[in-house]
Design an enzyme around this catalytic site. Structure first.
Site, short mmCIF file in Angstrom:
data_model
loop_
_atom_site.label_atom_id
_atom_site.label_comp_id
_atom_site.label_asym_id
_atom_site.label_seq_id
_atom_site.Cartn_x
_atom_site.Cartn_y
_atom_site.Cartn_z
N ASP A 132 -9.13 -45.93 23.48
CA ASP A 132 -10.43 -46.37 23.97
C ASP A 132 -10.54 -46.88 25.33
OD1 ASP A 132 -11.50 -45.60 21.45
OD2 ASP A 132 -10.92 -47.58 20.55
N ASP A 151 -16.08 -41.02 20.63
CA ASP A 151 -16.88 -41.82 19.63
C ASP A 151 -18.34 -41.96 20.05
OD1 ASP A 151 -14.49 -42.69 18.80
OD2 ASP A 151 -14.44 -44.67 19.97
#
Length: 172
Positions: A132, A151
């Site tokens: 991330d 995401d």
């Protein structure tokens, strides 16, 4: 006269519409997701952050769990569990795309979700965690959990799916 054999997995559903555009959308999401993760991984060390604006940073973070780091502190079984969920989801989405390939908004939603799922499954298989790097925050009220392109595609796909369903329900 020879009969034409058909494979069990065809890119042309029974209604004659090709799956290729939908698979192509998913492939573009996977490519963008993986390229950005590689770039951030090469430019940052774990935990390093770079302030971009007053509300947005780039940061290299690892998520061993699911959304919002759910189950990230477990012993490692979650890697296989979430990988399996991703693989099953992709198989189901391909099935749905084959059945409903003419429903454009629905297929856009599914393609975005599939591309995001594949991107995160790749991370789990290669690294044991999801990479991330997008970090949003607001005026000292804390940071939203870091996330990535995969995401974002999953969330956008889910929003399109909900919109499509609401639109379909309101027609009846």
């Amino acid at each position: 006269m020879a009969t034409k054999k058909t494979s069990t997995f065809s890119t042309r559903p029974k209604n004659g519409t090709s799956l290729m555009p939908w698979l192509g959308i998913a492939a573009v999401i996977v490519l963008c997701d993986q390229l950005t993760k590689i770039a951030v991984s090469k430019m940052f060390v774990f935990g390093e952050e770079k302030v971009i604006t007053s509300f947005f940073n780039l940061v290299l973070a690892y998520n061993r769990g699911a959304a919002f780091s759910f189950l990230s502190n477990e012993s490692g079984w979650q890697r296989y569990f979430f990988t399996a969920i991703g693989v099953v989801a992709v198989a189901f989405i391909i099935h749905q795309l084959r059945r409903h390939s003419t429903q454009r908004l629905y297929c856009w939603a599914l393609s975005l979700i599939m591309g995001g799922a594949i991107g995160n499954v790749i991370d789990r298989l290669l690294y044991g965690h999801v990479i991330d790097f997008l970090d949003f925050h607001f005026r000292g009220l804390g940071h939203f959990p870091a996330f990535n392109i995969a995401d974002s595609a999953i969330c956008l796909g889910a929003a399109l799916f909900i919109y499509d369903e609401l639109r379909r329900v309101n027609k009846n």
